[in-house]
Write a protein that holds these residues in place. Sequence first.
Motif, mmCIF file in Angstrom:
data_model
loop_
_atom_site.group_PDB
_atom_site.id
_atom_site.type_symbol
_atom_site.label_atom_id
_atom_site.label_comp_id
_atom_site.label_asym_id
_atom_site.label_seq_id
_atom_site.Cartn_x
_atom_site.Cartn_y
_atom_site.Cartn_z
ATOM 1 N N CYS A 121 -2.468 36.082 -59.490
ATOM 2 C CA CYS A 121 -3.876 36.710 -59.904
ATOM 3 C C CYS A 121 -4.539 37.062 -58.540
ATOM 4 O O CYS A 121 -5.097 38.285 -58.586
ATOM 5 N N LYS A 122 -4.305 36.371 -57.387
ATOM 6 C CA LYS A 122 -5.324 36.677 -56.442
ATOM 7 C C LYS A 122 -4.469 37.793 -55.518
ATOM 8 O O LYS A 122 -5.252 38.919 -55.221
ATOM 9 N N ALA A 123 -3.472 37.939 -55.903
ATOM 10 C CA ALA A 123 -2.459 39.133 -55.111
ATOM 11 C C ALA A 123 -3.043 40.725 -56.017
ATOM 12 O O ALA A 123 -3.087 41.431 -55.578
ATOM 13 N N GLU A 124 -2.991 40.349 -57.368
ATOM 14 C CA GLU A 124 -3.442 41.334 -58.412
ATOM 15 C C GLU A 124 -4.868 41.862 -57.941
ATOM 16 O O GLU A 124 -5.126 42.892 -57.858
ATOM 17 N N PHE A 183 0.571 42.453 -50.255
ATOM 18 C CA PHE A 183 2.171 42.459 -50.037
ATOM 19 C C PHE A 183 2.447 41.415 -49.354
ATOM 20 O O PHE A 183 3.597 40.829 -49.592
ATOM 21 N N GLU A 184 1.490 41.073 -48.198
ATOM 22 C CA GLU A 184 2.024 39.685 -47.641
ATOM 23 C C GLU A 184 1.813 38.476 -48.593
ATOM 24 O O GLU A 184 2.831 37.629 -48.370
ATOM 25 N N LEU A 185 0.721 38.262 -49.572
ATOM 26 C CA LEU A 185 1.015 37.098 -50.562
ATOM 27 C C LEU A 185 2.261 37.213 -51.315
ATOM 28 O O LEU A 185 2.672 36.119 -51.622
ATOM 29 N N THR A 186 2.464 38.424 -51.927
ATOM 30 C CA THR A 186 3.437 38.457 -52.921
ATOM 31 C C THR A 186 4.794 38.317 -52.351
ATOM 32 O O THR A 186 5.719 37.559 -52.828
ATOM 33 N N SER A 187 4.993 38.548 -50.969
ATOM 34 C CA SER A 187 6.171 38.178 -50.193
ATOM 35 C C SER A 187 6.598 36.724 -49.991
ATOM 36 O O SER A 187 7.490 36.205 -50.220
ATOM 37 N N VAL A 188 5.369 35.917 -49.759
ATOM 38 C CA VAL A 188 5.235 34.689 -49.509
ATOM 39 C C VAL A 188 5.674 34.016 -51.089
ATOM 40 O O VAL A 188 6.409 32.964 -51.015
ATOM 41 N N LEU A 189 5.155 34.625 -52.090
ATOM 42 C CA LEU A 189 5.345 34.098 -53.579
ATOM 43 C C LEU A 189 6.779 34.175 -53.885
ATOM 44 O O LEU A 189 7.098 33.398 -54.528
ATOM 45 N N LEU A 190 7.493 35.236 -53.689
ATOM 46 C CA LEU A 190 8.625 35.465 -54.026
ATOM 47 C C LEU A 190 9.573 34.460 -53.037
ATOM 48 O O LEU A 190 10.806 34.546 -53.795
ATOM 49 N N GLU A 191 9.345 34.288 -52.007
ATOM 50 C CA GLU A 191 10.057 33.218 -51.219
ATOM 51 C C GLU A 191 10.021 32.021 -51.892
ATOM 52 O O GLU A 191 11.321 31.328 -51.962
ATOM 53 N N LYS A 192 8.908 31.707 -52.589
ATOM 54 C CA LYS A 192 8.658 30.155 -53.276
ATOM 55 C C LYS A 192 9.627 30.510 -54.433
ATOM 56 O O LYS A 192 10.177 29.557 -54.890
ATOM 57 N N ASP A 193 9.224 31.296 -55.264
ATOM 58 C CA ASP A 193 9.844 31.597 -56.674
ATOM 59 C C ASP A 193 10.072 32.992 -56.658
ATOM 60 O O ASP A 193 9.598 33.865 -57.024
ATOM 61 N N THR A 194 11.549 33.104 -56.557
ATOM 62 C CA THR A 194 12.144 34.605 -56.384
ATOM 63 C C THR A 194 12.148 35.311 -57.816
ATOM 64 O O THR A 194 11.821 36.470 -57.926
#
Length: 552
Positions: A249-252, A264-275
Amino acid sequence: MREEEIEKLRGVVRDCVSKHLYSSAIFFADKVAAFTNDPADIYMQAQALFLGRHYRRAYHLLNASQIVLRDLRFRYLAAKCLEELKEWDQCLLVLGNAKMDEHGNVNDTKDSNVMYLDKDGEDREINITSAICFLRGKAYEALQNRAQARQWYKAAIKADPLCYEALECLLENHMLSCEEETSLLSSLQFNPDDGWLSSFYSCLIKKYDKEYVVEAKFRELEKESCSSSNPSNPSFMHSLKNNTDLLACKAEYYHQCGELQKCFELTSVLLEKDTFHLKSTLVHLAAAMELGHSNELYLMACNLVKDYPQKALSWFAVGCYYYCIKKYDQSRRYFSKATNVDGTFPPAWIGYGNAYAAQEEGDQAMSAYRTAARLFPGCHLPTLYIGMEYMRTHSFKLAEQFFMQAKVICPSDPLVYNELGVVAYNMKEYNKSVWWFEKTLAIIPSPLSEIWEPTIVNLAHAYRKLMRYPEAISYYDKALSLSTRSVSTYAGLAYTYHLQDNFSAAITYYHKALWLKSDDQFCTEMLSLALLDECRCGADPKIEYRRNEVYL
């Protein structure tokens, strides 16, 4: 068979279901139902058949039992079987008719008789009426009756705020405007212990509020702990600070604010955590495309097509990659494929229209945008892009009408106000243009990011047209503090100094503009004039300048 032995068999059925051994569950549930002929055991057998994907058989079993007409659990499960079989009209028939009052609440006394089966007194159940309203909504949406679908989704979430799926359908399919989303959320009756859920839902809706309002919502959910309302029994829940859904939600929010790099940096971290977190994936794709990260888009598209070939998001990702590298024919092909896979996936329709618009194929772009506007009445972007297409063809009055429609749907998106300012500027309504641009800057979260630099330049142009040169210079300088690579900014600043007879400053900025774009016709011509005028300061240069002002 003795009761304790039958109860053991029921436990076997439940354990088989929990271990996903559905054939075993069906076998033992059938025997339990034969021994007892109890409605609860018939329901358990039907559930096992449903989970084992024997939908027709489960429906036949439920329909053969007369209790299906009297108990909501039986009726709901029978309708779920028909949902899986895609028999939508029959599904609605089984669910029966229900009435909604003027506030969207369901009032149906026939639905009040619920036989609770296998209920654990400690568990909190979602209202069965809410589940039935949600299923009605899905059936109407499948039958292309989106107006009815919207009403039943709203009824479902009102009947029980825990029915998240109903809210998800309303939000993901853009069925409500900003004001309607806020109104719906304020009408929900949460339990006293559900304060966190109310806050979470408020983060899910469109995030165009003032910056401090949105940030406060996130901070409330990110508190380290939340104590129980009963001090004698202190229980604590962990913080949601690192929860993937909340961070998505915050990335959005960052994306909507134009903070693309932070997004982009936040979603990159998120996708490392939950691909495989698909909401984060969608926001990540959007940010990567706008930042021009074609390699990232390529890798994401390859992985998505491999893992989720049946999802529209995967083919949308391929379209984003080709759009990023400016291969618009290929991007259009894959955006079209995404719409064929799922006709209710909004980004694919927008991308499809944008791919046509990038090649100035206005009629096809308009067709895609109009389809999106019809399918997603709560999304203002299709209407906004229609206005942009009209503006590209210099149909400014029509463009203004569509921008105003977009403003009604989403009254707090700064991009809408920016486009209204551009239209007013093109119609030579410069005072009105200044008002719209200042309104845009007033609702943009601070500090300003580079994405809003064109708005500041536009405002400076408008002030220059009004011959308010000090204000124009001030905004040109502000634009340069955000980006030093804009030819338009240097040209506008040079021309403003030129109009003030400050030839030395004008020449300096014309040179800077030409350093960025050496073949710029306007700057080349005006630099020659400025050099001549600096040599003969006695001549009145302004007639010549205003004749050339058309270039800006």
